[in-house]
Write an enzyme that holds these catalytic residues in place. Structure first.
Site, short mmCIF file in Angstrom:
data_model
loop_
_atom_site.label_atom_id
_atom_site.label_comp_id
_atom_site.label_asym_id
_atom_site.label_seq_id
_atom_site.Cartn_x
_atom_site.Cartn_y
_atom_site.Cartn_z
CB SER A 1 -8.58 -0.95 5.02
OG SER A 1 -9.14 -2.12 4.50
CD GLU B 1 -5.10 1.03 2.90
OE1 GLU B 1 -4.71 -0.01 3.45
OE2 GLU B 1 -6.03 1.06 2.08
NE ARG C 1 -3.76 -2.45 0.65
CZ ARG C 1 -3.57 -3.69 0.22
NH1 ARG C 1 -2.56 -3.98 -0.59
NH2 ARG C 1 -4.41 -4.65 0.56
P1 FAD Z 1 -8.68 9.58 -4.13
O1 FAD Z 1 -9.31 9.19 -2.84
O2 FAD Z 1 -9.36 10.60 -4.95
O3 FAD Z 1 -7.19 10.04 -3.85
C1 FAD Z 1 -6.37 9.35 -2.96
C2 FAD Z 1 -5.02 10.06 -2.92
O4 FAD Z 1 -4.38 9.92 -4.17
C3 FAD Z 1 -5.15 11.56 -2.68
O5 FAD Z 1 -4.09 12.00 -1.88
C4 FAD Z 1 -5.07 12.16 -4.07
O6 FAD Z 1 -4.53 13.47 -4.08
C5 FAD Z 1 -4.14 11.18 -4.77
N1 FAD Z 1 -4.44 11.03 -6.19
C6 FAD Z 1 -5.57 10.55 -6.74
N2 FAD Z 1 -5.47 10.54 -8.08
C7 FAD Z 1 -4.26 11.03 -8.37
C8 FAD Z 1 -3.57 11.28 -9.58
N3 FAD Z 1 -4.12 11.05 -10.77
N4 FAD Z 1 -2.32 11.80 -9.51
C9 FAD Z 1 -1.74 12.06 -8.32
N5 FAD Z 1 -2.34 11.86 -7.15
C10 FAD Z 1 -3.59 11.35 -7.17
N6 FAD Z 1 -7.86 0.10 -1.60
C11 FAD Z 1 -7.10 -1.02 -1.85
O7 FAD Z 1 -5.89 -0.91 -2.08
N7 FAD Z 1 -7.67 -2.26 -1.84
C12 FAD Z 1 -8.98 -2.44 -1.62
O8 FAD Z 1 -9.44 -3.58 -1.63
C13 FAD Z 1 -9.79 -1.31 -1.35
N8 FAD Z 1 -11.10 -1.44 -1.06
C14 FAD Z 1 -11.86 -0.35 -0.79
C15 FAD Z 1 -13.22 -0.53 -0.50
C16 FAD Z 1 -14.02 0.57 -0.22
C17 FAD Z 1 -15.48 0.36 0.09
C18 FAD Z 1 -13.47 1.88 -0.26
C19 FAD Z 1 -14.33 3.08 -0.01
C20 FAD Z 1 -12.12 2.06 -0.53
C21 FAD Z 1 -11.29 0.94 -0.79
N9 FAD Z 1 -9.92 1.08 -1.07
C22 FAD Z 1 -9.17 -0.03 -1.35
C23 FAD Z 1 -9.29 2.39 -1.06
C24 FAD Z 1 -9.43 3.17 -2.40
O9 FAD Z 1 -10.48 2.67 -3.17
C25 FAD Z 1 -8.14 3.10 -3.23
O10 FAD Z 1 -7.06 3.62 -2.50
C26 FAD Z 1 -8.28 3.88 -4.55
O11 FAD Z 1 -7.15 3.65 -5.35
C27 FAD Z 1 -8.45 5.37 -4.36
O12 FAD Z 1 -8.76 5.94 -5.62
P2 FAD Z 1 -9.45 7.35 -5.75
O13 FAD Z 1 -9.45 7.70 -7.19
O14 FAD Z 1 -10.74 7.37 -5.06
O15 FAD Z 1 -8.38 8.27 -4.98
P1 NAP Z 2 -9.79 -10.85 5.18
O1 NAP Z 2 -9.94 -11.76 4.02
O2 NAP Z 2 -10.75 -10.92 6.30
O3 NAP Z 2 -8.31 -10.99 5.76
C1 NAP Z 2 -7.84 -10.12 6.80
C2 NAP Z 2 -6.46 -9.68 6.45
O4 NAP Z 2 -5.59 -10.83 6.50
C3 NAP Z 2 -6.43 -9.15 5.06
O5 NAP Z 2 -6.43 -7.77 5.14
C4 NAP Z 2 -5.21 -9.78 4.41
O6 NAP Z 2 -4.14 -8.87 4.26
C5 NAP Z 2 -4.78 -10.90 5.35
N1 NAP Z 2 -4.95 -12.19 4.66
C6 NAP Z 2 -6.08 -12.93 4.55
N2 NAP Z 2 -5.84 -14.06 3.87
C7 NAP Z 2 -4.54 -14.04 3.53
C8 NAP Z 2 -3.69 -14.93 2.82
N3 NAP Z 2 -4.13 -16.09 2.33
N4 NAP Z 2 -2.40 -14.57 2.65
C9 NAP Z 2 -1.93 -13.42 3.13
N5 NAP Z 2 -2.69 -12.52 3.82
C10 NAP Z 2 -3.97 -12.84 4.03
O7 NAP Z 2 -9.73 -9.32 4.64
P2 NAP Z 2 -10.88 -8.35 4.18
O8 NAP Z 2 -10.85 -7.17 5.06
O9 NAP Z 2 -12.15 -9.08 3.92
O10 NAP Z 2 -10.30 -7.86 2.78
C11 NAP Z 2 -10.11 -8.77 1.73
C12 NAP Z 2 -9.06 -8.22 0.79
O11 NAP Z 2 -9.50 -6.97 0.24
C13 NAP Z 2 -7.72 -7.94 1.45
O12 NAP Z 2 -6.69 -8.23 0.57
C14 NAP Z 2 -7.78 -6.47 1.77
O13 NAP Z 2 -6.50 -5.85 1.79
C15 NAP Z 2 -8.62 -5.93 0.62
N6 NAP Z 2 -9.40 -4.76 1.05
C16 NAP Z 2 -8.75 -3.58 1.15
C17 NAP Z 2 -9.43 -2.43 1.53
C18 NAP Z 2 -8.73 -1.11 1.58
O14 NAP Z 2 -9.38 -0.10 1.72
N7 NAP Z 2 -7.43 -1.09 1.46
C19 NAP Z 2 -10.79 -2.50 1.83
C20 NAP Z 2 -11.40 -3.74 1.75
C21 NAP Z 2 -10.71 -4.87 1.36
P3 NAP Z 2 -3.95 -7.94 2.96
O15 NAP Z 2 -4.72 -6.73 3.24
O16 NAP Z 2 -2.47 -7.70 2.96
O17 NAP Z 2 -4.42 -8.68 1.76
#
Ligand code: FAD
Ligand code: NAP
Length: 338
Positions: free
Chosen positions: A234, A330, A160
């Site tokens: 998250s 994050e 991330r």
């Molecule tokens: P924004 O929120 O608009 O921006 C985020 C940051 O990036 C800001 O600081 C902004 O200035 C910068 N930015 C955006 N676009 C640009 C650009 N073109 N150039 C330079 N800077 C920029 N993330 C995960 O990694 N995995 C997940 O599974 C995941 N699940 C999610 C589930 C939900 C329900 C929600 C609400 C969020 C989740 N996220 C997850 C987080 C989010 O969706 C990601 O981080 C996504 O990439 C953000 O994109 P955005 O366009 O909305 O960015």
């Molecule tokens: P989950 O499956 O309940 O698992 C909890 C955490 O344990 C996850 O975040 C994942 O880490 C880790 N994990 C689970 N299984 C694993 C495996 N086989 N090997 C290594 N790590 C493992 O998680 P969840 O919250 O439902 O999310 C599912 C996936 O979607 C995850 O990968 C999570 O990162 C992603 N997610 C991200 C966001 C966001 O906003 N960043 C929001 C929702 C979901 P990792 O996070 O490193 O994968």
């Protein structure tokens, strides 16, 4: 170029926080960037607003990225290189790729936001990260008023994390990303939930489409929809701790879940730590911790960024006190100068 003044950002961030932007514009064509660069206001790039916490009114110019376009840059027998403009919706790109049968991003289905934000935090889910397919990132470097391209290695991707969150924070406007996708996909179903869902769906032969729909099913059942309840996914990263620290914790707390990162590092699900501290389902005013997923902080209506920040601080302190682990946020906190 149509610049609006004093616009509420509530519809533009998935937390639904109501603060105004001093100036706001939608950027539809790349040619306008040079003109914007010469404007005196501070610039803030906004995609889908799904990973930001707005703390106060945003002074300066918010640039809502709407650059669109997907084009095959080159291909060979095994791969296709897609150049995707940064304002494309990430999930639309996933649907485009799976319909072509191209592999690499199917596990990242339904992640909200734009393509331009995908390198920012190297989006990841279900065992796959964007860095595995990102070949190059093109960005406008405000200071030099020019477009630069970094290859994968130069982006310094981490969990991330990337250079765009550090040295290039607020200095680069990502305009397009090149993804290298596989024509003969290799499937990753290492996360148990995906495998189980595929079984429930009755899938006997793996495909990128089947995996994407398994992920979509899991996510829609588990995660709060920002259209219904404000959130940014998250709020914290899953912490990585040393194997030694993990063994000490495990001795005191045998139920602690863990995933091996390397021979010396172990990842702990932050959601579990937060839940153990009793936060799951907690609510104060319009701010709270989601009932199904303790890693997700929510806005029930009119919470402010400051209230969500305060709650996140209390969670960090309690996890630190109980487990000795410092959670890292994050979500990108927007605290532009007042
Ligand atoms: P924004 O929120 O608009 O921006 C985020 C940051 O990036 C800001 O600081 C902004 O200035 C910068 N930015 C955006 N676009 C640009 C650009 N073109 N150039 C330079 N800077 C920029 N993330 C995960 O990694 N995995 C997940 O599974 C995941 N699940 C999610 C589930 C939900 C329900 C929600 C609400 C969020 C989740 N996220 C997850 C987080 C989010 O969706 C990601 O981080 C996504 O990439 C953000 O994109 P955005 O366009 O909305 O960015
Ligand atoms: P989950 O499956 O309940 O698992 C909890 C955490 O344990 C996850 O975040 C994942 O880490 C880790 N994990 C689970 N299984 C694993 C495996 N086989 N090997 C290594 N790590 C493992 O998680 P969840 O919250 O439902 O999310 C599912 C996936 O979607 C995850 O990968 C999570 O990162 C992603 N997610 C991200 C966001 C966001 O906003 N960043 C929001 C929702 C979901 P990792 O996070 O490193 O994968």
């Amino acid at each position: 170029m149509y610049i609006q003044q004093n616009i509420s950002l509530k519809p533009y961030n998935t937390f639904g926080i109501d603060v105004p932007a001093e100036y706001f514009l939608e950027l539809n064509e790349i040619e306008a960037i040079a003109e914007i660069t010469d404007m005196p206001q501070a610039k803030h790039v906004l995609g889908g607003g799904s990973n930001i916490l707005l703390m106060r009114p945003v002074n300066g110019l918010v640039i809502h990225n709407k650059l669109k376009g997907i084009a095959v840059e080159k291909e060979d027998k095994e791969h296709v290189w897609l150049r995707v403009q940064a304002g494309e919706i990430w999930h639309d790109l996933v649907l485009y790729a799976i319909n072509k049968g191209w592999g690499g991003i199917e596990n990242l289905a339904l992640i909200p936001g734009t393509v331009g934000a995908s390198p920012m935090q190297n989006i990841g889910a279900y065992g796959v990260e964007a860095r595995e397919t990102i070949d190059a990132v093109t960005f406008w470097y405000w200071k030099e008023k020019s477009l630069l391209t970094y290859n994968n290695r130069e982006c310094h991707f981490g969990y991330r994390d990337s250079i765009f969150k550090h040295q290039l924070k607020d200095r680069a406007f990502i305009t397009s990303v090149v993804y290298k996708l596989k024509k003969k996909p290799e499937y990753n179903i290492s996360y148990g939930a995906v495998e189980q869902e595929l079984q429930q769906m009755g899938v006997t032969e793996l495909s990128v489409k089947a995996i994407a729909y398994a992920v979509i099913n899991i996510r829609t059942g588990k995660l709060p929809d920002p259209k219904v309840i404000g959130n940014a996914g998250s709020f914290f990263k899953n912490p990585t701790i040393s194997k030694t620290q993990f063994e000490q914790l495990h001795a005191k707390c045998p139920a602690i879940p863990s995933y091996k990162v390397s021979d010396t590092l172990v990842k702990i699900p932050a959601g579990w730590l937060i839940e153990q501290c009793g936060w799951r389902g907690y609510r104060t005013g319009d701010t709270g911790v989601h009932i199904k997923q303790a890693l997700v902080l929510v806005n029930y209506g009119n919470a402010s960024g400051g209230e969500i920040w305060k709650l996140s601080g209390e969670i960090v302190s309690s996890v630190k006190e109980r487990f000795g682990i410092e959670l890292e946020r994050e979500v990108q906190v927007w605290t532009p100068t007042p």
